[in-house]
Write an enzyme that holds these catalytic residues in place. Sequence first.
Site, PDB file in Angstrom:
ATOM      1  N   SER B  45       0.805  -1.225   0.000  1.00 20.33           N
ATOM      2  CA  SER B  45       0.000   0.000   0.000  1.00 20.33           C
ATOM      3  C   SER B  45       0.841   1.281   0.000  1.00 20.33           C
ATOM      4  O   SER B  45       0.313   2.355  -0.235  1.00 20.33           O
ATOM      5  CB  SER B  45      -0.927   0.019   1.219  1.00 20.33           C
ATOM      6  OG  SER B  45      -1.675  -1.170   1.286  1.00 20.33           O
ATOM      7  N   HIS B  49       2.226   3.840   8.318  1.00 20.57           N
ATOM      8  CA  HIS B  49       1.113   3.839   9.270  1.00 20.57           C
ATOM      9  C   HIS B  49       1.506   4.593  10.537  1.00 20.57           C
ATOM     10  O   HIS B  49       2.667   4.613  10.925  1.00 20.57           O
ATOM     11  CB  HIS B  49       0.735   2.408   9.649  1.00 20.57           C
ATOM     12  CG  HIS B  49       0.465   1.516   8.474  1.00 20.57           C
ATOM     13  ND1 HIS B  49      -0.680   1.605   7.737  1.00 20.57           N
ATOM     14  CD2 HIS B  49       1.219   0.534   7.892  1.00 20.57           C
ATOM     15  CE1 HIS B  49      -0.650   0.696   6.756  1.00 20.57           C
ATOM     16  NE2 HIS B  49       0.506   0.044   6.826  1.00 20.57           N
ATOM     17  N   VAL B 171      21.648 -16.333  -3.999  1.00 24.61           N
ATOM     18  CA  VAL B 171      22.354 -17.124  -2.995  1.00 24.61           C
ATOM     19  C   VAL B 171      21.877 -18.573  -3.089  1.00 24.61           C
ATOM     20  O   VAL B 171      20.680 -18.850  -3.121  1.00 24.61           O
ATOM     21  CB  VAL B 171      22.088 -16.553  -1.581  1.00 24.61           C
ATOM     22  CG1 VAL B 171      22.673 -17.481  -0.514  1.00 24.61           C
ATOM     23  CG2 VAL B 171      22.686 -15.160  -1.466  1.00 24.61           C
ATOM     24  N   ARG B 309       2.618 -11.026   1.085  1.00 23.69           N
ATOM     25  CA  ARG B 309       3.258 -10.638   2.333  1.00 23.69           C
ATOM     26  C   ARG B 309       3.719 -11.884   3.079  1.00 23.69           C
ATOM     27  O   ARG B 309       2.911 -12.761   3.370  1.00 23.69           O
ATOM     28  CB  ARG B 309       2.246  -9.883   3.216  1.00 23.69           C
ATOM     29  CG  ARG B 309       1.906  -8.517   2.677  1.00 23.69           C
ATOM     30  CD  ARG B 309       0.523  -8.079   3.117  1.00 23.69           C
ATOM     31  NE  ARG B 309      -0.513  -8.688   2.301  1.00 23.69           N
ATOM     32  CZ  ARG B 309      -1.819  -8.561   2.531  1.00 23.69           C
ATOM     33  NH1 ARG B 309      -2.244  -7.882   3.565  1.00 23.69           N
ATOM     34  NH2 ARG B 309      -2.699  -9.137   1.735  1.00 23.69           N
ATOM     35  N   CYS B 429      -2.387   4.931 -20.406  1.00 24.18           N
ATOM     36  CA  CYS B 429      -2.214   4.061 -21.577  1.00 24.18           C
ATOM     37  C   CYS B 429      -1.403   2.823 -21.222  1.00 24.18           C
ATOM     38  O   CYS B 429      -1.248   1.931 -22.038  1.00 24.18           O
ATOM     39  CB  CYS B 429      -1.594   4.820 -22.753  1.00 24.18           C
ATOM     40  SG  CYS B 429       0.203   4.796 -22.817  1.00 24.18           S
TER      41      CYS B 429
END
Lengths: 411, 471
Positions: B45, B49, B171, B309, B429
């Site tokens: 987002s 916060h 890695v 997440r 576009c």
Amino acid sequence: MRHVKCVVIGGGSAGLAAAIQLKKYNIDCLLLEKEDVLGGILNQCIHNGFGLTRFKEELTGPSYAERLVSEFHDLGIEFELDSTVIKLNSDKSIEYINPKGVHKIQAESIVLALGARERTRGNIMIPGDRSVGVWTAGSAQKYLNIDGYCVGKRVFILGSGDIGLIMARRMTIAKAKVVGVAEIMPYSNGLTRNLVQCLYDYDIPLYLSTTITRINGNGRVQSIELSRVDENLKPISGTEFNIEVDTVLLSVGLIPDNIITENAGIEMDPRTKGPKINQYYETSIPGIFACGNGLHIHDVVDFVSEEGDMVAKSVERYLNQLGKSDLSIPVNSDSNFIYVLPQTIDKSQAVKLKFRVKRPLKNVKLVIRTKDEIIMTLPKTQLLPAELEMITLPLPLIDKIQDEVRLEIIA
Amino acid sequence: MYDIIIIGSGIIGSMLAYDLSRFNVSVCVLEKNVEIMNEVSSSNSGLVHAGYDPEDGTLKAQLNLIGAKRYPQIAKDLNVDYKQVGSLLVSNSMDEHEALLKYAQRATQRKIDVKYIQQDEIRRMEPNISDSVLEALFFPTTAIITPWQMGFACMNYAVLNGVKLFRQTKVIGIDKNENYTVHTTQGVFESKCVINCTGLNGVDVAKYQDPNSEHQLEFRKGEYQVSDIRDESYLNHVIYPMPSKLGKGVLALKTIEGNLMFGPTSYVIDNRYDFSTTVNGLNEVDSKISQIIKPLAKNRMIRQFAGVRPGSITKDFIIENKDGFINVIGIDSPGLASAPGISEYVIESFLKKDFELESKMNLVDFKWKKHLSSNERNELIKDDSRYGRIVCVCETISEKEIMNAIHLPVGARSIKGVKRITRPGSGRCQGGFCESEVVRILARELNVDMKDIPYDNDVFLTPLGGHDETR
């Protein structure tokens, strides 16, 4: 601030025609083009089929553009390339950027010949992976015809609009395998000649009432999921099938490109997505006119240029302050129509009405009425959404018009 | 041999590189992708916060507050966009009244500015708020940033000040003798200390060091919708619904550039690289957003995307030092907001004990080039006309700005990189007009063929990397 009689924004098939015609009326104009060449999208349309009406011969896009551009240059019309208009103001001042600087000029009149952009994956919300290999048909056309890169090997095309059909053929000639074309509607959205010459001639299947419901592939596109749709265009569960492709081209509609128009506060028509105009193609701001694909989407370039010619005449009227009546009579339509142009007329002269219907209609009557009186009835054996229709209302009929003009379809 | 190897260049790796570049330690960053800030950090987002919602006693609560406090200064130093737009936490039913009071109380305890507001004032602040909204908390300090801009600016600063960044360097194994030996697809790197901030792969990389590591991640996908910038005036603040056990909920915000953004959904997925959007997810965004604001016309949407997440099943960040191997994993929301706090925490709690960190002298400034105003552009055109050759009309971006993006210390190497740094392709576009021109400029500046310019890792213009028989 520099003062110009007329500024034409856009150097494609509409803007060039308008500028040429303005010069013939002896009106000094300045044409602003955002690309580094004149001609607009025609430059990437290397197929033929252009110019049958205007030049009475069949030309490719670049040749059609060349005809206009050479006449434009012969007339010595002023123009600036690489010039992007960033702001159009309601007082008819214009701000634009080019390699010489950021400029502000004052126009006495303006012709908007802005062209259109293509609907994208985001506009029509095709779900699925964030795959590379999904382009609008026009982008793929530019890559292939301008840069020389064929972006796909196994290609699927969503939408049977003309650019999609043209690209089906073009990609096939470039040795890609065009696996199919899907159209969400139960009928094709392209011109019949394009269906025949671009799909049928190459045995490319057209899936009607079908759409892409998922794009699969992390990295490059790997496959698509197609679904049949019901009469409300919603995918029917259980009809899904997958096709392996590496590229998806979208030909799902054009949108008049009007961001500067909207920001200037010019009244827009949600149906055409262009500005509202009167019969002089004048927008809600007096002295600002619109034409071409920036006004509404055309299927034939000749008519785009014709609108440019027509608008030039309106600019001439406006600059010479030839009176127009104060009447503003709305042009309405029943639910069979996507739109009718112009949105208002003033009864001062004959007017050409342009419209599109929402779905294919066979053996119907097109009725033009004002209040309770029918002023014109035209039998039509066929009306197609893919084809822009035009009819002229001559003066004697115009005289009969009262508070409203209304187009209706009756069986 | 480095003092510190940072694995991963998301917002945590970039922030650590930024902070560490100001000390006398040698640092390198290993990134498997062609561009930095490419996975979790780019699809979220973009919010700093205020910090009222993490539970008491968690690292999330502690580090969100530090992050929110540090961001304004970092943004100022790097000249990146940071806008304190403020947020409204809204309640739709009297059932949510209790929760609202709980958050007000918690905010007060954490010394976060908060104000209780009622219907009239809510509607004055947000004319397009949903009719069903009854009351709200106003948090004036909630801010928006552009995540990748923040990360790119941090990493550019770091590289200018001596940090080595290796891209496309994955890695594949880690040994420990006296030092750490990190095996990668591009050879071997050695260091005294390793920081694992590999986002989606946090646990896998942790297991390279300790095969018995018991950390577990749960991957949650969140889908978003993005509107055209022409609806900029539709919204003034960030609008949050009442949080639930699924997270902060589907929120509405306006990005720095002025796009409205709605989302995210939140559900657990098996494949951590599932960045796909779904019909159900997008419908859920629609229906949930309509509970907090009046719906925007569908045809205004220009893009949908999903982010993933990586949350720990403990519901808190995992930040631990195991023998000079520092794990920073399970960084889900509020990870972006906490990033400067996380970096500070890692340095203060661990690195300052293992290294004698002294501030470097003669640091080189790095200022992000923000979007140009007309006056600024006009001045720049006098020196270089390419500032006046607009390539991306939707976002007003010139050829020279695209060249600048390619020639940064951490320059763009892909279409996606150019898009993140300077935005062509982000407008209405979606690259339809300008993408080929961007590719042409990339090819010219990097002296390769257009077909060899990647969109993203190993994905090119043509499916075979440019096999073209028509040429």
